[in-house]
Scaffold this motif. Structure first.
Motif, PDB file in Angstrom:
ATOM      1  N   PHE A  23       0.772  -1.038  -0.012  1.00  0.00           N
ATOM      2  CA  PHE A  23       0.056  -0.221  -0.049  1.00  0.00           C
ATOM      3  C   PHE A  23       0.788   1.323   0.085  1.00  0.00           C
ATOM      4  CE2 PHE A  23       1.047  -0.771   4.339  1.00  0.00           C
ATOM      5  CZ  PHE A  23       1.501   0.279   4.821  1.00  0.00           C
ATOM      6  N   TYR A  25       0.073   5.772   1.465  1.00  0.00           N
ATOM      7  CA  TYR A  25      -1.301   6.414   1.532  1.00  0.00           C
ATOM      8  C   TYR A  25      -0.424   7.881   2.028  1.00  0.00           C
ATOM      9  CZ  TYR A  25      -0.161   5.712   6.627  1.00  0.00           C
ATOM     10  OH  TYR A  25       0.328   5.500   7.710  1.00  0.00           O
ATOM     11  N   ILE A  55      -5.487   6.488  -0.143  1.00  0.00           N
ATOM     12  CA  ILE A  55      -4.596   5.452  -0.065  1.00  0.00           C
ATOM     13  C   ILE A  55      -4.757   4.571  -1.255  1.00  0.00           C
ATOM     14  CG2 ILE A  55      -6.671   4.111   1.143  1.00  0.00           C
ATOM     15  CD1 ILE A  55      -4.650   2.206   2.642  1.00  0.00           C
ATOM     16  N   SER A  65      -8.095   2.202  -5.019  1.00  0.00           N
ATOM     17  CA  SER A  65      -7.746   3.638  -4.427  1.00  0.00           C
ATOM     18  C   SER A  65      -8.807   4.295  -3.862  1.00  0.00           C
ATOM     19  CB  SER A  65      -6.845   4.844  -5.147  1.00  0.00           C
ATOM     20  OG  SER A  65      -7.525   4.997  -6.233  1.00  0.00           O
ATOM     21  N   ASN A 155       4.503   3.849   2.880  1.00  0.00           N
ATOM     22  CA  ASN A 155       3.989   3.166   1.999  1.00  0.00           C
ATOM     23  C   ASN A 155       4.748   1.706   2.759  1.00  0.00           C
ATOM     24  OD1 ASN A 155       6.962   2.412   1.319  1.00  0.00           O
ATOM     25  ND2 ASN A 155       6.905   3.960  -0.551  1.00  0.00           N
TER      26      ASN A 155
END
Lengths: 432, 461
Positions: A23, A25, A55, A65, A155
């Motif tokens: 991920f 964000y 995110i 997202s 991340n």
């Protein structure tokens, strides 16, 4: 609201609990204070308290997202769930990725403690100066703002960036009227980190005011001719930006429609043209420090002495096409100065126009453009002859950069770009 | 949908000022398939509370993303303080507009959420249709976009209400290679007011539109440049709508009239031929719901239609409460803000040129040498009414018949001069509602019109 770092820690826990392994964000908290002037008078004072969060979730080469401005625990749960659900529904595409680990960085930029009283005095001074020195100029709208923000991005490779910033902004929308004639409107704006100079001396603000006052009486161009266009600095930036979007941008390289697809290393423009993106240049107030993909921003040159050095690909575009990426989103444009003074540039023009604003359709994929030359002046035999109305120009973006006659020594800095005047031959100019 | 947490906060409205408290949410859903690659797949929402306080013509505004009781109190306090602060630095001292009545406007619709999976499947189905049927295209893009707006409004001396504007669209873009190797492209938007199932429960209409779009891209591949100069043209309803919005509509927004627009000295004067009438519709057109209905604006004014041009005579402006008082007109619900942090400003709603009596076939067959202008990429206009539209799709007209397609070009003119050249108007109106108007803030607006024959400057090469 809790501070952004505490919210990020909560978000990390939510992401972990949902089993999300890959991920990135970003969370932001910001505040805007904005004074609005309408028809020369203060009319509205606006305060905006904002948050935002976004995110991207990667799962099995799929991406989804989610974003919003509610940073409550419940909303963060929804972001993560929505992004995961979106990723699970998405087709696989291994080109989606995030940058490798980078050491944590904290960036502090601009004005974090504003002087609102002095800012207000500068606004009042500007209104008084225009009223006194340019009585025919009408300030339709003007906005003075101070923006402050704090953002934090993380991340799954362990990278963490945090930014603190603040900047003053000032913009105007103006026209001129002498009771009989009224001009069209014009606009400009700047971002600044200091209040040392009167606003009228920043960027191209005074030039816009002088030009609009000199545009009360206009003439039409007779017929149609191929001439020289002097692009004012904003227009130099607009047209070169159009060239890059049309020929170097991610979309046209991925779908293969770029006419410069195989031109890297080749001459695509006049050798007087060098264009680079440098967020660390001292003339750029709020240069980008980190990309959305998780890289530290790096300067790059896209055209050097007329030679194409690179396309402008993000990590996704680079993975998709097998071409090099650039670690910089491309906001902080710098066009190198030429060796011609503006006065010499003007004096060299046999017949053409000074282009103050362009009101035109988006150029086609082939680079063809046409539109109305607004806030523009006719030039004949090296002299400004008159302000123009109902004048159209047309040409091709690829040809514009090949037909550069000269680039000015003078540069205009508005806080976000560094741009010269640019004279280009071979543009079709037509009247009524 | 927003929950009403504001009703108990009206007791905090200060005396001697006009106050608006607004809860507001914008919701977005977006999927982008570029040549089959998913380059965007996102869901977002932005909500918050704003307050605006008018103290004798100086306005304080404040907003917060905290959608709760505390947030409402915070913005009411900050907006009041802002108005008081500014009143010390401003020369404005304007008597507050009188109340036009109070009451409540009922909720007009619901916003129904759709799973991202369903949206993605629809985009992939459309992309597959294009790939299979039209393999000779060099690129295609399918975009789903939804931007719904939900507002709860309480006012000190106007109407209250809870109103929503759900809308969603699918854009299809196609690129083909011309003989010289350069790309040509066109796009088309499908959809409108309502949620996903209202617009895309069945895709038949989208396929039909894609087939027409493909034909036009293929025609454009063989396209020619328009000859520059003043030409007789037939404007499509889309182009007529652009004209209504960009070239005329903005000049008759009262804030821009005060800013010096050409409409100031033109009120009650001829600005077009007898065939030209223009209305900014609130929520109904010919007995049916207008494309993007507005029932009440963000000042709590119940929305009504605004007559702008009647039989060629300029008869009105679009106003907020303050400008209506200034011009001695009635405010009719044009003050709107796009996001929770946006103050209401004068905006168009459903702006439309009224139909005439001819058929479109009669219009085209009447042109000996001119152009049929169908679609536009963008448009801009000036306070003077000088306008520019990019033309992305059009055809030559030779001896009353359609000829070769046009490559991208631009048309321009001065609205109140060009409207006087309108000499034929078709009998059917078509609307488009996918666009955004930009004026400090974005705003969802619709525009429409019939086919119109007129003279216009066209840019060649």
């Amino acid at each position: 609201m809790a501070n952004i770092r505490d919210i990020a820690d909560s978000f990390d826990k939510i992401i972990k609990d949902k089993g999300i392994e890959k991920f990135k964000y970003t969370l932001t908290e910001s505040e805007k204070r904005e004074l609005n002037v309408e028809n020369g008078e203060f009319k509205l004072f606006r305060t905006v308290f904002s948050n935002s969060g976004s995110i991207k979730v990667f799962k099995d080469n799929k991406i989804g997202s989610a974003s919003g401005n509610d940073l409550s625990e419940e909303a963060l749960e929804s972001f993560a769930a929505d992004a995961l659900a979106a990723a699970e529904s998405s087709p696989e595409d291994p080109a989606h990725d995030i940058a490798p680990y980078v050491e944590p960085h904290v960036f502090k930029q601009g004005i974090l403690e504003p002087d609102i009283d002095k800012f207000l005095e500068r606004l009042k001074e500007f209104l008084a100066t225009v009223a006194k020195e340019y009585p025919l100029v009408k300030i339709i709208q003007s906005t003075g703002s101070y923006d402050r923000w704090n953002w934090l991005s993380r991340n799954s490779n362990g990278t963490e960036f945090e930014g603190f910033g603040g900047q003053y902004g000032f913009s105007i929308e103006i026209c001129a009227s002498d009771g009989t004639n009224t001009t069209g409107f014009d606009y400009t704006g700047i971002g600044t980190n200091d209040l040392d100079k009167p606003f009228i001396e920043l960027g191209t603000i005074r030039r816009h005011i002088v030009d609009i006052q000199n545009s009360l009486v206009t003439e039409n161009v007779e017929g149609k001719f191929e001439g020289t266009v002097i692009f004012t600095p904003e227009l130099t930036g607009e047209f070169i930006g159009g060239v890059l979007g049309n020929y170097c941008g991610e979309g046209v390289v991925i779908d293969g429609t770029s006419q410069w697809l195989d031109k890297v290393g080749e001459k695509v423009a006049d050798e007087k043209l060098t264009v680079r993106f440098d967020p660390y240049d001292e003339r750029i107030n709020m240069g980008e420090r980190a990309t959305a993909n998780g890289f530290l921003s790096e300067p790059y040159t896209v055209i050097e002495k007329g030679v194409l050095k690179t396309h402008q690909l993000s990590l996704y575009g680079a993975n998709k096409t097998g071409r090099p990426l650039v670690k910089n989103t491309g906001w902080d444009i710098i066009i190198e100065p030429g060796d011609t003074s503006y006065d010499d540039m003007l004096a060299s023009v046999k017949k053409g126009i000074i282009l103050g604003r362009f009101s035109g359709g988006s150029p086609g994929a082939n680079g063809e453009f046409s539109g109305v030359a607004k806030n523009s002046f006719l030039v004949e035999d090296g002299k400004v002859k008159c302000a123009l109305s109902e004048c159209m120009i047309s040409g091709n973006l690829g040809e514009v950069v090949k037909n550069i006659r000269s680039i000015s020594k003078e540069l205009i800095c508005d806080g976000g770009s560094v741009l010269p005047y640019m004279a280009v031959d071979g543009i079709v100019i037509s009247g009524k | 949908m927003l929950q009403d947490i504001l009703s108990t906060k009206t007791s905090l409205f200060a005396d001697g000022v006009q106050t608006i408290l607004r809860g507001h949410e914008n919701r977005n859903r977006r999927v982008v398939l570029l040549k089959g690659n998913m380059v965007q797949n996102s869901r977002s929402a932005s909500n918050g509370i704003s307050a605006r306080v008018n103290k004798n013509g100086t306005y304080g505004f404040a907003s917060t993303a905290d959608y709760d009781a505390e947030g409402a109190e915070k913005v009411l306090k900050a907006a009041t303080e802002n108005a008081l602060f500014l009143s010390k630095h401003s020369n404005r001292n304007i008597e507050l507009p009188a109340s036009l009545g109070t009451g409540t406007v009922k909720l007009n619709a619901e916003i129904i959420d759709t799973e991202q999976k369903t949206i993605i499947e629809a985009c992939k189905t459309i992309d597959d249709y294009i790939v299979k049927k039209y393999p000779d295209l060099i690129s295609r893009t399918v975009v789903y976009t939804e931007d719904s707006q939900d507002r709860i409004i309480y006012t000190s001396d106007a109407f209250n209400g809870h109103l929503v504007t759900p809308r969603c669209y699918i854009y299809v873009m196609m690129s083909a290679e011309a003989k010289d190797g350069s790309p040509v492209e066109l796009f088309k938007a499908f959809g409108g007011f309502g949620s996903f199932n209202d617009n895309f429960g069945k895709l038949d209409e989208v396929y039909e539109g894609i087939d027409l779009l493909y034909k036009r891209v293929m025609d454009k591949k063989e396209g020619v440049y328009a000859e520059a100069g003043l030409k007789t043209v037939i404007l499509s309803p889309y182009m007529a709508g652009m004209l209504a919005h960009e070239a005329v509509g903005h000049t008759v927004e009262a804030d821009l009239v005060l800013g010096g627009s050409v409409a100031g000295p033109s009120l009650n004067k001829r600005v077009g031929s007898d065939l030209v009438s223009l209305v900014d519709f609130a929520n109904m057109y010919e007995g049916k719901m207008a494309p993007l209905p507005v029932y009440m604006d963000d000042e709590g004014i119940v929305a009504k239609d605004v007559d702008l041009i009647k039989d060629g005579i300029l008869v009105g402006y679009m106003n907020d409460r303050e400008t209506a008082k200034h011009f001695g007109m009635e405010p009719k619900g044009n003050a709107r803000g796009w996001g929770f942090a946006d103050e209401p400003i004068i905006r168009m709603r459903n702006t439309c040129v009224l139909p005439g009596k001819n058929t479109v076939e009669e219009l085209i067959s009447s042109v000996e040498d001119g152009y049929y202008l169908i679609d536009s990429g963008n448009g801009q206009a000036d306070l003077t009414g000088e306008f520019m539209f990019g033309v992305t799709c059009g055809y030559e007209i030779k001896n009353g018949k359609l000829g070769k397609a046009l490559l991208d070009t631009t048309v321009s003119g001065v609205a109140f001069e060009m409207l006087k050249t309108v000499d034929m108007v078709s009998d059917k109106v078509e609307w488009t509602s996918s666009g955004f108007c930009g004026k400090k803030q974005p705003m969802a607006v619709s525009m429409g019109g019939p086919h119109m024959r007129c003279k216009i400057m066209i840019g060649g090469r």
